[in-house]
Scaffold this motif. Structure first.
Motif, PDB file in Angstrom:
ATOM      1  N   ALA A  74       0.481   5.472  -2.290  1.00 18.95           N
ATOM      2  CA  ALA A  74      -0.681   5.109  -1.451  1.00 18.95           C
ATOM      3  C   ALA A  74      -1.977   5.181  -2.229  1.00 18.95           C
ATOM      4  O   ALA A  74      -2.136   5.968  -3.151  1.00 18.95           O
ATOM      5  N   THR A  78       0.798  -1.225   0.000  1.00 17.73           N
ATOM      6  CA  THR A  78       0.000   0.000   0.000  1.00 17.73           C
ATOM      7  C   THR A  78       0.830   1.273   0.000  1.00 17.73           C
ATOM      8  O   THR A  78       0.392   2.304  -0.521  1.00 17.73           O
ATOM      9  N   GLN A  79       2.037   1.231   0.574  1.00 15.97           N
ATOM     10  CA  GLN A  79       2.821   2.455   0.713  1.00 15.97           C
ATOM     11  C   GLN A  79       4.079   2.484  -0.144  1.00 15.97           C
ATOM     12  O   GLN A  79       4.678   3.551  -0.307  1.00 15.97           O
TER      13      GLN A  79
END
Length: 323
Positions: A323, A189-190
């Motif tokens: 993100a 996700t990051q």
């Protein structure tokens, strides 16, 4: 073209090198990363051009030659190398403000300058062991993971600030599983890595060498790795830690999971001492930090190296884009 949201920098301990490295990083980045500093502008190094604003979005309209500051009056000057407990509540408030700005969508990420935990405890009864635990409380999460990251290596210690004889007691299958799960999710996700490859270190020399140097690898680490592979995780290990960190080995994984603090931090500090970044995974917002402390011994002398702060800001921006 939409202006990217800024990264906000919490001031950290005013008597340390935090304000200095933040100002020097801002000057070095020259607008590459939009920034807003949170703190008392009187604590910035002398001569730093700044402009007080009230909301992060106001930074977009400022000249690139001034540092945008959301200001709070801490009530007294900062004396280099001498933390003032009277500043403690304000330091804590700047961390909370940074989290609020990111969670409200006014900023893209939070970069935290180093704090002095004793000063916060003495001056404001700070009840947390450190930054990470406080950020977890602000984010209403129970479990987070500390990742040390650079261009050359990402590594996560499964246990952190505990005595070495406590590691085998606190390192349980449930704990290691959660560290792997949080790291895997954070890389997705990051960091924008769709199928993260994780290398799992052994606890003992030579990863136990078939039980002759330790039993944990055969007893539960290898079975846990096999179980999680069957669930779809791309894992390797348990691997001997002494052969995991050379260049060819590092090319085969996206992050390494180490079993204890020094097993993780020695390789990254050897490879890239000045540019390592502390990343907290598992939070509902992006947080990075330079991988150094307050450095009271050199504070105020103008010699602190801003490299880790620069990398922390660049990584925060990059993570926000993923993100």
């Amino acid at each position: 073209m939409t202006q990217p949201l800024p990264v906000v920098i919490s001031c950290g301990e005013p008597a340390g090198i935090g304000p200095e490295v933040a100002a020097r990083a801002w000057a070095a980045l020259a607008g590459e990363v939009p920034l807003v500093w949170l703190g008392d502008p009187a604590h910035l190094p002398e001569g730093v051009a700044h402009q007080v604003i009230t909301q992060p979005q106001e930074a977009a309209g400022l000249s690139p030659d001034v540092l945008p500051v959301i200001a709070r009056d801490f009530g007294s000057p900062a004396v280099a190398g001498q933390p003032d407990p009277a500043h403690a509540a304000h330091v804590i408030d700047m961390i909370a403000l940074g989290v609020s700005l990111v969670r409200d969508g006014a900023a893209s990420a939070l970069c935290t300058a180093p704090i002095h935990k004793k000063a916060l405890k003495d001056g404001a009864g700070f009840a947390y062991p450190g930054h990470t635990e406080y950020l977890a409380a602000l984010g209403s999460v129970d479990e987070v993971v500390m990742m040390l990251a650079s261009e050359q290596l990402r590594v996560v210690p499964a246990t952190i600030h505990i005595a070495l004889d406590q590691v085998p007691l606190q390192l349980t299958p449930a704990r290691l599983r959660r560290v792997i799960e949080i790291t895997h999710a954070g890389l997705q996700t990051q960091f924008g890595i769709k199928a993260p490859r994780l290398a799992i270190a052994g606890l003992n020399p030579h990863a136990g060498e078939g039980g002759t140097m330790g039993k944990q690898e055969d007893a539960w680490i290898a079975p846990l790795v096999a179980e999680m592979i069957s669930e779809g995780f791309e894992l390797s290990g348990p691997l001997p830690a002494d052969t995991m960190f050379h260049a060819a080995a590092r090319s085969r994984y996206d992050a390494a999971i180490a079993m204890y603090h020094d097993q993780a931090l020695i390789p990254i500090k050897t490879l890239d001492f000045d540019k390592g970044v502390n990343v907290t995974l598992g939070l509902p917002f992006i947080r990075t930090s330079p991988d150094h402390g307050t450095a009271f011994d050199i504070a105020g002398r103008g010699i602190a190296n801003p490299a880790s702060m620069i990398e922390a800001l660049k990584m925060a921006q990059k993570m926000a884009g993923s993100a």
